[in-house]
Design an enzyme around this catalytic site. Structure first.
Site, PDB file in Angstrom:
ATOM      1  N   SER A  20       0.806  -1.222   0.000  1.00 40.12           N
ATOM      2  CA  SER A  20       0.000   0.000   0.000  1.00 40.12           C
ATOM      3  C   SER A  20       0.841   1.274   0.000  1.00 40.12           C
ATOM      4  O   SER A  20       0.316   2.357   0.228  1.00 40.12           O
ATOM      5  CB  SER A  20      -0.951  -0.008   1.190  1.00 40.12           C
ATOM      6  OG  SER A  20      -0.259  -0.321   2.363  1.00 40.12           O
TER       7      SER A  20
ATOM      8  N   LEU B  40       3.498   4.212   1.161  1.00 44.18           N
ATOM      9  CA  LEU B  40       3.744   4.869   2.452  1.00 44.18           C
ATOM     10  C   LEU B  40       2.475   5.527   2.975  1.00 44.18           C
ATOM     11  O   LEU B  40       2.362   6.747   3.043  1.00 44.18           O
ATOM     12  CB  LEU B  40       4.880   5.889   2.315  1.00 44.18           C
ATOM     13  CG  LEU B  40       6.263   5.306   2.010  1.00 44.18           C
ATOM     14  CD1 LEU B  40       7.306   6.412   1.932  1.00 44.18           C
ATOM     15  CD2 LEU B  40       6.673   4.272   3.045  1.00 44.18           C
ATOM     16  N   HIS B  41       1.483   4.709   3.346  1.00 42.65           N
ATOM     17  CA  HIS B  41       0.287   5.236   3.990  1.00 42.65           C
ATOM     18  C   HIS B  41       0.594   5.427   5.480  1.00 42.65           C
ATOM     19  O   HIS B  41       1.750   5.313   5.890  1.00 42.65           O
ATOM     20  CB  HIS B  41      -0.930   4.329   3.735  1.00 42.65           C
ATOM     21  CG  HIS B  41      -0.825   2.984   4.372  1.00 42.65           C
ATOM     22  ND1 HIS B  41      -1.233   2.748   5.659  1.00 42.65           N
ATOM     23  CD2 HIS B  41      -0.341   1.810   3.910  1.00 42.65           C
ATOM     24  CE1 HIS B  41      -1.013   1.478   5.972  1.00 42.65           C
ATOM     25  NE2 HIS B  41      -0.457   0.884   4.917  1.00 42.65           N
ATOM     26  N   LEU B  42      -0.394   5.702   6.284  1.00 45.41           N
ATOM     27  CA  LEU B  42      -0.161   6.146   7.664  1.00 45.41           C
ATOM     28  C   LEU B  42       0.700   5.202   8.509  1.00 45.41           C
ATOM     29  O   LEU B  42       1.664   5.639   9.126  1.00 45.41           O
ATOM     30  CB  LEU B  42      -1.496   6.396   8.373  1.00 45.41           C
ATOM     31  CG  LEU B  42      -1.399   7.035   9.753  1.00 45.41           C
ATOM     32  CD1 LEU B  42      -0.611   8.338   9.691  1.00 45.41           C
ATOM     33  CD2 LEU B  42      -2.771   7.268  10.319  1.00 45.41           C
TER      34      LEU B  42
ATOM     35  N   GLU C  37       4.881  -4.348   7.304  1.00 49.18           N
ATOM     36  CA  GLU C  37       3.668  -4.864   6.658  1.00 49.18           C
ATOM     37  C   GLU C  37       3.945  -6.115   5.888  1.00 49.18           C
ATOM     38  O   GLU C  37       4.984  -6.393   5.435  1.00 49.18           O
ATOM     39  CB  GLU C  37       3.083  -3.811   5.724  1.00 49.18           C
ATOM     40  CG  GLU C  37       2.627  -2.617   6.511  1.00 49.18           C
ATOM     41  CD  GLU C  37       1.565  -1.809   5.796  1.00 49.18           C
ATOM     42  OE1 GLU C  37       1.494  -1.840   4.545  1.00 49.18           O
ATOM     43  OE2 GLU C  37       0.825  -1.147   6.489  1.00 49.18           O
TER      44      GLU C  37
END
Length: 87
Positions: free
Chosen positions: A12, A14-16, A87
């Site tokens: 995904s 560099l999301h939160l 992740e």
């Protein structure tokens, strides 16, 4: 100052959550830590700056470390990014 290009490989980007992981690793070092993506420089110690870069899976960033512990910072951050930032 040292720099290295690295590809963000977590699904995904560099999301939160991974942005927070990256920042938490970066703030452990005294060096200035930034990255360049699409011609814009972002502060790796700021979650908002990392999120604002909109880095997606497969994008290549240039990580820049400048300071007394730059080598250790570069090794830790490239390792963290390569491993998918939790992740």
């Amino acid at each position: 100052m040292i720099s290295q290009k690295i590809t963000v490989n977590n699904p995904s980007g560099l999301h939160l959550r991974p942005a927070g992981t990256l920042c938490n690793e970066a703030i452990k070092y005294d060096s200035r830590i930034e990255f360049i993506f699409n011609g814009a420089k972002s502060n790796a110690k700021s979650v908002l700056s990392v999120l604002g870069a909109c880095v997606k899976c497969g994008d290549e960033i240039e990580l820049i470390c400048d300071g007394t512990d730059e080598q250790a910072a570069m090794e830790a951050l490239t390792s963290a990014i390569s491993s998918g930032l939790g992740e």
